[in-house]
Design a protein around this motif. Structure first.
Motif, PDB file in Angstrom:
ATOM      1  N   LEU A   1      -2.871  -7.508  -0.140  1.00  0.00           N
ATOM      2  CA  LEU A   1      -2.668  -6.944   1.247  1.00  0.00           C
ATOM      3  C   LEU A   1      -2.282  -5.517   1.085  1.00  0.00           C
ATOM      4  O   LEU A   1      -2.646  -4.559   1.649  1.00  0.00           O
ATOM      5  N   VAL A   2      -1.016  -5.429   0.385  1.00  0.00           N
ATOM      6  CA  VAL A   2      -0.496  -4.206   0.298  1.00  0.00           C
ATOM      7  C   VAL A   2      -1.579  -3.091  -0.278  1.00  0.00           C
ATOM      8  O   VAL A   2      -1.482  -1.988   0.089  1.00  0.00           O
ATOM      9  N   ALA A   3      -2.306  -3.583  -1.163  1.00  0.00           N
ATOM     10  CA  ALA A   3      -3.332  -2.684  -1.870  1.00  0.00           C
ATOM     11  C   ALA A   3      -4.340  -2.162  -0.745  1.00  0.00           C
ATOM     12  O   ALA A   3      -4.802  -1.208  -0.487  1.00  0.00           O
ATOM     13  N   VAL A   4      -4.769  -2.976   0.256  1.00  0.00           N
ATOM     14  CA  VAL A   4      -5.733  -2.676   1.201  1.00  0.00           C
ATOM     15  C   VAL A   4      -5.172  -2.020   2.307  1.00  0.00           C
ATOM     16  O   VAL A   4      -5.598  -1.136   2.827  1.00  0.00           O
ATOM     17  N   ASN A   5      -3.963  -2.030   2.618  1.00  0.00           N
ATOM     18  CA  ASN A   5      -2.997  -1.251   3.357  1.00  0.00           C
ATOM     19  C   ASN A   5      -2.779   0.110   3.067  1.00  0.00           C
ATOM     20  O   ASN A   5      -2.354   0.896   3.905  1.00  0.00           O
ATOM     21  N   ALA A   6      -2.855   0.322   1.910  1.00  0.00           N
ATOM     22  CA  ALA A   6      -2.390   1.854   1.208  1.00  0.00           C
ATOM     23  C   ALA A   6      -3.461   2.896   1.769  1.00  0.00           C
ATOM     24  O   ALA A   6      -4.602   2.507   2.370  1.00  0.00           O
ATOM     25  N   ARG A   7      -2.821   4.026   2.085  1.00  0.00           N
ATOM     26  CA  ARG A   7      -3.674   4.918   2.626  1.00  0.00           C
ATOM     27  C   ARG A   7      -4.759   5.623   1.607  1.00  0.00           C
ATOM     28  O   ARG A   7      -5.737   5.770   1.929  1.00  0.00           O
ATOM     29  N   ASP A   8      -4.571   5.488   0.593  1.00  0.00           N
ATOM     30  CA  ASP A   8      -5.745   5.872  -0.464  1.00  0.00           C
ATOM     31  C   ASP A   8      -6.052   4.859  -1.578  1.00  0.00           C
ATOM     32  O   ASP A   8      -4.958   4.067  -1.930  1.00  0.00           O
ATOM     33  N   ASP A   9      -7.237   4.642  -1.964  1.00  0.00           N
ATOM     34  CA  ASP A   9      -7.407   3.582  -2.884  1.00  0.00           C
ATOM     35  C   ASP A   9      -6.536   3.507  -4.120  1.00  0.00           C
ATOM     36  O   ASP A   9      -6.259   2.495  -4.636  1.00  0.00           O
ATOM     37  N   TRP A  10      -6.331   4.737  -4.670  1.00  0.00           N
ATOM     38  CA  TRP A  10      -5.624   4.845  -5.759  1.00  0.00           C
ATOM     39  C   TRP A  10      -4.005   4.342  -5.510  1.00  0.00           C
ATOM     40  O   TRP A  10      -3.611   3.664  -6.567  1.00  0.00           O
ATOM     41  N   GLN A  11      -3.578   4.752  -4.458  1.00  0.00           N
ATOM     42  CA  GLN A  11      -2.270   4.419  -4.097  1.00  0.00           C
ATOM     43  C   GLN A  11      -2.186   2.750  -3.944  1.00  0.00           C
ATOM     44  O   GLN A  11      -1.271   2.136  -4.351  1.00  0.00           O
ATOM     45  N   GLY A  12      -3.422   2.128  -3.227  1.00  0.00           N
ATOM     46  CA  GLY A  12      -3.365   0.711  -3.249  1.00  0.00           C
ATOM     47  C   GLY A  12      -3.342   0.020  -4.728  1.00  0.00           C
ATOM     48  O   GLY A  12      -2.708  -1.078  -4.789  1.00  0.00           O
ATOM     49  N   LEU A  13      -4.241   0.621  -5.505  1.00  0.00           N
ATOM     50  CA  LEU A  13      -4.221   0.070  -7.003  1.00  0.00           C
ATOM     51  C   LEU A  13      -2.904   0.080  -7.612  1.00  0.00           C
ATOM     52  O   LEU A  13      -2.364  -0.636  -8.476  1.00  0.00           O
ATOM     53  N   ARG A  14      -2.021   1.348  -7.248  1.00  0.00           N
ATOM     54  CA  ARG A  14      -0.594   1.558  -7.981  1.00  0.00           C
ATOM     55  C   ARG A  14       0.225   0.236  -7.242  1.00  0.00           C
ATOM     56  O   ARG A  14       0.854  -0.402  -8.175  1.00  0.00           O
TER      57      ARG A  14
ATOM     58  N   GLU B   1      -4.725  -5.393 -16.876  1.00  0.00           N
ATOM     59  CA  GLU B   1      -6.095  -4.837 -16.057  1.00  0.00           C
ATOM     60  C   GLU B   1      -5.777  -4.025 -15.024  1.00  0.00           C
ATOM     61  O   GLU B   1      -6.632  -3.110 -14.434  1.00  0.00           O
ATOM     62  N   ALA B   2      -4.687  -4.561 -14.087  1.00  0.00           N
ATOM     63  CA  ALA B   2      -4.417  -3.880 -12.790  1.00  0.00           C
ATOM     64  C   ALA B   2      -3.548  -2.720 -13.066  1.00  0.00           C
ATOM     65  O   ALA B   2      -4.102  -1.449 -12.099  1.00  0.00           O
ATOM     66  N   ILE B   3      -2.811  -2.383 -14.085  1.00  0.00           N
ATOM     67  CA  ILE B   3      -2.412  -1.134 -14.531  1.00  0.00           C
ATOM     68  C   ILE B   3      -3.523  -0.078 -15.014  1.00  0.00           C
ATOM     69  O   ILE B   3      -3.466   0.905 -14.406  1.00  0.00           O
ATOM     70  N   ALA B   4      -4.471  -0.515 -15.577  1.00  0.00           N
ATOM     71  CA  ALA B   4      -5.320   0.325 -16.326  1.00  0.00           C
ATOM     72  C   ALA B   4      -6.365   0.874 -15.051  1.00  0.00           C
ATOM     73  O   ALA B   4      -6.785   1.899 -14.898  1.00  0.00           O
ATOM     74  N   ALA B   5      -6.702  -0.410 -13.724  1.00  0.00           N
ATOM     75  CA  ALA B   5      -7.525   0.179 -12.889  1.00  0.00           C
ATOM     76  C   ALA B   5      -6.653   1.298 -12.089  1.00  0.00           C
ATOM     77  O   ALA B   5      -7.410   2.198 -11.547  1.00  0.00           O
ATOM     78  N   TYR B   6      -5.257   0.831 -11.923  1.00  0.00           N
ATOM     79  CA  TYR B   6      -4.586   2.437 -11.095  1.00  0.00           C
ATOM     80  C   TYR B   6      -4.805   3.515 -11.931  1.00  0.00           C
ATOM     81  O   TYR B   6      -4.820   4.368 -11.493  1.00  0.00           O
ATOM     82  N   LEU B   7      -4.555   3.749 -13.182  1.00  0.00           N
ATOM     83  CA  LEU B   7      -4.590   4.696 -14.027  1.00  0.00           C
ATOM     84  C   LEU B   7      -6.093   5.410 -14.027  1.00  0.00           C
ATOM     85  O   LEU B   7      -5.838   6.499 -14.145  1.00  0.00           O
ATOM     86  N   ALA B   8      -6.940   4.613 -14.131  1.00  0.00           N
ATOM     87  CA  ALA B   8      -8.220   5.148 -14.052  1.00  0.00           C
ATOM     88  C   ALA B   8      -8.346   5.717 -12.710  1.00  0.00           C
ATOM     89  O   ALA B   8      -9.111   6.920 -12.763  1.00  0.00           O
ATOM     90  N   ALA B   9      -7.863   5.394 -11.747  1.00  0.00           N
ATOM     91  CA  ALA B   9      -8.353   6.202 -10.155  1.00  0.00           C
ATOM     92  C   ALA B   9      -7.228   7.219  -9.996  1.00  0.00           C
ATOM     93  O   ALA B   9      -7.251   7.846  -9.036  1.00  0.00           O
ATOM     94  N   CYS B  10      -6.003   7.357 -10.689  1.00  0.00           N
ATOM     95  CA  CYS B  10      -4.895   8.147 -10.422  1.00  0.00           C
ATOM     96  C   CYS B  10      -4.943   9.604 -10.600  1.00  0.00           C
ATOM     97  O   CYS B  10      -5.943   9.771 -11.665  1.00  0.00           O
ATOM     98  N   PRO B  11      -4.947  10.466  -9.671  1.00  0.00           N
ATOM     99  CA  PRO B  11      -5.371  11.964  -9.956  1.00  0.00           C
ATOM    100  C   PRO B  11      -4.404  12.734 -10.795  1.00  0.00           C
ATOM    101  O   PRO B  11      -4.893  13.786 -11.293  1.00  0.00           O
ATOM    102  N   TYR B  12      -3.503  11.756 -11.329  1.00  0.00           N
ATOM    103  CA  TYR B  12      -2.418  12.676 -12.269  1.00  0.00           C
ATOM    104  C   TYR B  12      -2.571  11.745 -13.776  1.00  0.00           C
ATOM    105  O   TYR B  12      -2.870  10.785 -13.880  1.00  0.00           O
ATOM    106  N   PRO B  13      -2.674  12.861 -14.860  1.00  0.00           N
ATOM    107  CA  PRO B  13      -2.952  12.217 -16.299  1.00  0.00           C
ATOM    108  C   PRO B  13      -1.544  11.418 -16.550  1.00  0.00           C
ATOM    109  O   PRO B  13      -0.506  11.644 -16.150  1.00  0.00           O
ATOM    110  N   VAL B  14      -1.814  10.669 -17.526  1.00  0.00           N
ATOM    111  CA  VAL B  14      -0.749   9.869 -18.165  1.00  0.00           C
ATOM    112  C   VAL B  14      -0.002  10.829 -19.291  1.00  0.00           C
ATOM    113  O   VAL B  14      -0.507  11.322 -20.109  1.00  0.00           O
TER     114      VAL B  14
END
Length: 306
Positions: free
Chosen positions: A132-145, A197-210
């Motif tokens: 639910l925290v992911a769903v409530n986030a402003r952007d998809d990548w923030q929800g994944l984070r 897998e959850a961290i990988a999904a976030y990093l794939a969507a994050c606009p900033y590089p690792v």
């Protein structure tokens, strides 16, 4: 320089030395440093002790006077106990600085604290909260984070500060990760595939590089994600799920330990995974597990109240 200005200078010098001692010599967390600094400032002002010599002369009566004033401010027993712990360290340090051979501070017994038990949530509630925290986030990548952070707390038993201290150097992750916890103590934790897998999904969507020297979990502006943002997101979601106020990010760590114990893990293993310095800190989860079992028995057995 007048007397008031001299006191201010001396006070600033004492606090600067105390801050350096806490951060460099004792390697305390930023949260602990803030709390201990605030206590030092309060006791200096209350007792008008602004240099090492004056602080070294603080006795039991002075401490009682200070703590009585704090009581009048309305602080609870547990806050008094924390304040007293900070005072002991500060006054010992002051006595060393003043050149005393025996720097032990005045003895004063703290209030008795009734130790409560942690309040875990169920596995379904933990995953529902993260989703639910992911769903409530402003952007998809923030929800994944945010979902990845919460799964780290629940799936690996991390403190929120430990999760947010991870950097790009910690990625990619295998099934083990070395964490530096309180007082710079290191421990090895297990990383479940679902967490990875959850961290990988976030990093794939994050606009900033690792980046090795940058935080793994970023804000919208690219800075390190801060604890209050995660806490607020959890507070909003738990209200929607009807969870109690005790369902905080830290409760996910409690849930991790309680569910491991219920699954048959031994206390020593849980102690190592949590990074507890003492086994007594881990033993509290035996009380939690017993309470959970008792609740289940009362709810399920037709004659449980007989």
């Amino acid at each position: 320089m007048n007397e008031a200005a001299a006191f201010l200078v001396a006070r600033a010098e004492v606090l600067a030395a105390w801050h350096a001692h806490l951060t460099d010599a004792r390697r305390r967390s930023p949260h602990t440093v803030r709390a201990y600094m605030a206590t030092a400032g309060r006791v200096m002002d209350a007792l008008e002790a602004y240099d090492w010599a004056a602080l070294a002369r603080v006795d039991t009566a002075g401490l009682r006077h200070f703590l009585a004033e704090r009581r009048e401010d309305g602080i609870a027993n547990i806050s008094v106990a924390r304040e007293l712990s900070a005072l002991r360290g500060f006054l010992s340090f002051a006595r060393e600085k003043a050149g005393m051979v025996k720097p032990a501070p005045p003895r004063l017994r703290g209030p008795r604290i009734k130790r409560g038990i942690p309040r875990p949530i169920t596995p379904d509630e933990a995953t529902d909260l993260a989703d639910l925290v992911a769903v409530n986030a402003r952007d998809d990548w923030q929800g994944l984070r945010d979902r990845a952070v919460l799964l780290l707390l629940y799936g690996a038993g991390l403190r929120i500060a430990e999760a947010l201290s991870l950097t790009g150097a910690d990625w990619p992750m295998g099934d083990r990760l070395t964490i530096t916890g309180k007082r710079s103590k290191q421990r090895v934790i297990a990383i479940l595939p679902a967490v990875r897998e959850a961290i990988a999904a976030y990093l794939a969507a994050c606009p900033y590089p690792v980046e090795r020297d940058k935080a793994l979990f970023r804000t919208v502006k690219g800075a390190a994600l801060y604890q209050s943002a995660v806490q607020k997101a959890v507070a909003d979601a738990r209200g929607m799920l009807g969870l109690p106020d005790t369902a905080t990010p830290h409760a996910l760590r409690h849930s991790f330990a309680t569910h491991l114990l219920g699954a048959g893990a031994d206390l020593r293993s849980i102690q190592e995974l949590l990074g507890h310095a003492s086994l007594s800190s881990t033993q509290v989860y035996t009380r939690v597990d017993a309470a959970v079992l008792l609740d289940a028995y009362r709810n399920a057995h037709p004659r449980a109240e007989d």
